[in-house]
Each structure stands twice: as C-alpha cells, then as structure tokens.
Design a protein around this motif. Sequence first.
Motif, PDB file in Angstrom:
ATOM      1  N   ALA A   1       0.815  -1.220   0.000  1.00 42.95           N
ATOM      2  CA  ALA A   1       0.000   0.000   0.000  1.00 42.95           C
ATOM      3  C   ALA A   1       0.847   1.268   0.000  1.00 42.95           C
ATOM      4  CB  ALA A   1      -0.944   0.007   1.205  1.00 42.95           C
TER       5      ALA A   1
ATOM      6  N   SER B   1      -1.722  10.349  -4.658  1.00 43.03           N
ATOM      7  CA  SER B   1      -1.978   8.909  -4.614  1.00 43.03           C
ATOM      8  C   SER B   1      -3.480   8.647  -4.598  1.00 43.03           C
ATOM      9  CB  SER B   1      -1.339   8.334  -3.342  1.00 43.03           C
ATOM     10  OG  SER B   1      -1.812   7.033  -3.128  1.00 43.03           O
TER      11      SER B   1
ATOM     12  N   SER C   1      -6.462   5.615  -4.232  1.00 36.63           N
ATOM     13  CA  SER C   1      -6.842   4.228  -3.945  1.00 36.63           C
ATOM     14  C   SER C   1      -8.282   4.042  -4.372  1.00 36.63           C
ATOM     15  CB  SER C   1      -6.732   3.921  -2.449  1.00 36.63           C
ATOM     16  OG  SER C   1      -5.376   3.818  -2.074  1.00 36.63           O
TER      17      SER C   1
ATOM     18  N   ASP D   1       0.250   7.766   0.166  1.00 36.52           N
ATOM     19  CA  ASP D   1      -0.170   6.419  -0.215  1.00 36.52           C
ATOM     20  C   ASP D   1      -0.857   5.685   0.948  1.00 36.52           C
ATOM     21  OD1 ASP D   1      -0.428   4.525  -2.129  1.00 36.52           O
ATOM     22  OD2 ASP D   1       1.709   4.091  -2.344  1.00 36.52           O
ATOM     23  N   ALA D   2      -0.294   5.820   2.152  1.00 37.99           N
ATOM     24  CA  ALA D   2      -0.907   5.169   3.325  1.00 37.99           C
ATOM     25  C   ALA D   2      -2.271   5.802   3.610  1.00 37.99           C
ATOM     26  CB  ALA D   2      -0.002   5.333   4.550  1.00 37.99           C
TER      27      ALA D   2
ATOM     28  N   SER E   1      -4.333   7.352   1.472  1.00 35.26           N
ATOM     29  CA  SER E   1      -5.386   7.051   0.495  1.00 35.26           C
ATOM     30  C   SER E   1      -5.971   5.680   0.811  1.00 35.26           C
ATOM     31  CB  SER E   1      -4.878   7.164  -0.948  1.00 35.26           C
ATOM     32  OG  SER E   1      -3.924   6.190  -1.237  1.00 35.26           O
ATOM     33  N   THR E   2      -5.137   4.741   1.226  1.00 25.95           N
ATOM     34  CA  THR E   2      -5.631   3.412   1.611  1.00 25.95           C
ATOM     35  C   THR E   2      -6.466   3.504   2.889  1.00 25.95           C
ATOM     36  OG1 THR E   2      -3.645   2.442   0.631  1.00 25.95           O
ATOM     37  CG2 THR E   2      -4.892   1.044   2.151  1.00 25.95           C
TER      38      THR E   2
HETATM   39 MG    MG Z   1      -2.028   3.253  -0.830  1.00 25.68          MG
END
Ligand code: MG
Length: 337
Positions: free
Chosen positions: A163, A230, A232, A276-277, A279-280
């Motif tokens: 992720a 980012s 997701s 990135d973290a 968006s997850t």
């Molecule tokens: Mg992500």
Amino acid sequence: MKKTVKGVICAVMLLITVILSACSGMKPETASFEAMDTLMSLTVYGGEVSSQLKSEINKLDSLLDATDEDSEIYRINRDKSAEISSDTDRLIGKALALCGRLDGYFDITVYPAVLEWGFTTGKYDIPDKAALKKLAEKIDYSRVEHSEGHVTVPDGTMIDLGAVAKGYAAERCLEILRDSKATAAVLNLGGTIALYGEKPDKTPFKVGIADPENPAGYFGYLSCGEGIISTSGGYERYFERDGKRYIHILDPKTAEPADNGILSVTVISDDGTAADALSTALFVMGLDKALDHYKNGFKSDGRDFIILTDSGELYVTEGIYDDFTLAEGYDYKVIKV
Ligand code: MG
Ligand code: ADP
C-alpha cells in the motif's frame, strides 16, 4: 495478476499530453516500463535521469515485493527475523508510524488476509466467518519489532508494504530529481503521480483523477505544483462473486474487503509514503471517520484529499478546492470540506 494495463496506458497518455503541450519547445526524456505489478511512465525535462529513476524503482520493487522470494519483505515473513537495508528500514519506520497515526485502518500486517483472499495469486476465495475472525486476530502492526536495520515478527504475523511502495518510490524519485539538472518531471507510477519542478511557462501541472467506474477516463482535473498524488480505488484489483465485488483493500479490523460506500480516495502531499498510506486508510475508514481525521490532524499536516462516494458526492478539502475542476459530463455534487 496484472492490473488493467490498458487503463494505465490511457492515463499515462493523457498525462504526457498535458505536460507536452505545456512544455512545448523542450524535448523531454521519456521511459515506460513495468514495475511493482503495474505500468510506469516517466517524463523528465532538462536532465538525463530517467534511467537512474527506473533503476531506483526496480531496486525498491525487488526489495519490497512480498511475493518475490528474493525480497527483504519475503525474508522477514519467512524467517521472522531479518537484517534489512536502509531503504526497507526507512520505509518500515515510516509505515509503522503511519499505522499508529491512522488508528490501524492502515496496517502493514494485513498480508495473511491478502494471501487468503487470493489477491496475490488471482486464485480468489472467500474465507468463512471463522477463518476471517482468525485472520483479523493476526493483524496487528504493534507486534512488529523494528530497530535500526532489523525487523522481527512473531509467528503468524506477516508484513506487506504494497500500500505504500509506490508512494515511497515516488518520494525517492523526487529526491533524485532534486539532485539532478532536471527542471520538471511528471512520473506516473501506476496511478501514484509525482510532480517535480516548474513548467517553463510557469503554469501548474494538470492531473486527471481516474473515474473508478471507467478508469480509462477522468472525472475531474487538479491543478497542482510539486508533490505526490496517490489514489486508492476498488477498481484497481478485485473479483466478483454472485454479483458482489470484493476489492483488494481490506479492513484490518475484519480482514474483509472495505465496503463502505467510498469509490475512490485521492490524497495530495509532499510526503509520498504518507499520501499512499492515507489514500488506503481513508478508503477503509469511510467518509465520517475520514472527515474527522481531516479535522483532527490531517489538515494541519498540509495534506488534502478528494473522496468520491457511491452516491455521487465528491468531498474536496479546502486547500485544493479552487484547483479542482469537474470534467465535462460528470454531475457529481462537489462539497467543500
Ligand atoms: Mg495506498
Ligand atoms: P494500489 O496498490 O492498488 O494503488 P493501495 O495503495 O490502496 O492500492 O494498496 C493496496 C494494497 O495494500 C493491497 O494490494 C494489499 O497488499 C495492501 N493492503 C490492503 N489493505 C490494506 C490496509 N488496510 N492497510 C495496509 N495495506 C493494505
């Protein structure tokens, strides 16, 4: 199990069109290749760094790919204790800190569940209730012991940096670009976009945000400067059974795919790993918690998001509200957060 490479190619083409028209007169250096299980495309102006960027991404891919028997993550999961190199060390440190700040909605120990659902092999399976309960009990990032250059996990715990790998790679690429002669760059790392420098005409970059119902198209555009974007979405990797869609983003509390009415989350930040973290995690936590989270910290960190719900509502944070334009043909209700 490759992603919809066609969709990614379209996304890449659009971005290239955007920067080409904007930087007319300057010939960019370009590269397209497959890495991290997706298609990557690099466009760099004013410096010859694309081969260095490509080697960095490939190096990170071979260190971080949990399915690759030669990777450092595979070694941690197999041996339960391993020495790690500086990049893996830095990323695990950042990722664990983010797990803590994101209340476990982002959790790097979700891997046993990812395996059980078949998302690494494409041999999909729906675990029964008892199996899900056991899998959820195994997910707990606080069991990962990390000291400089070393990681230890207990039996049953496995880690996966899937992720955040592209976000971290984007971050490293920006560091390389800052040390180079390049003046501008657009890097599309399979949907995670890194923007560098300033276009010769001084206008902002324009990035299309993928329509989750038709990922080759865009529901809107964002004007932005240097940074990492980012997204997701459930469209990236999923399978369907009896009319229900099961996506590759899991809720660590239940070990089941997130299913809360969010279609996609885009996060903009100068920190790629965090983007990135987040968006997850925002995708997993759902709209109400995501809005709370924004008010209680996210906002002061200078991060912004765009959340699309299945009722056609688009939540855009105030930091980027004026930079966002809905694409023609979309009638989403845009709500300023
Ligand atoms: Mg992500
Ligand atoms: P993508 O890689 O498609 O851009 P994400 O960045 O959202 O999507 O990462 C999804 C990947 O991360 C999954 O394939 C899985 O390996 C892992 N993952 C799934 N759910 C979580 C979660 N809640 N926390 C951390 N990692 C997750």
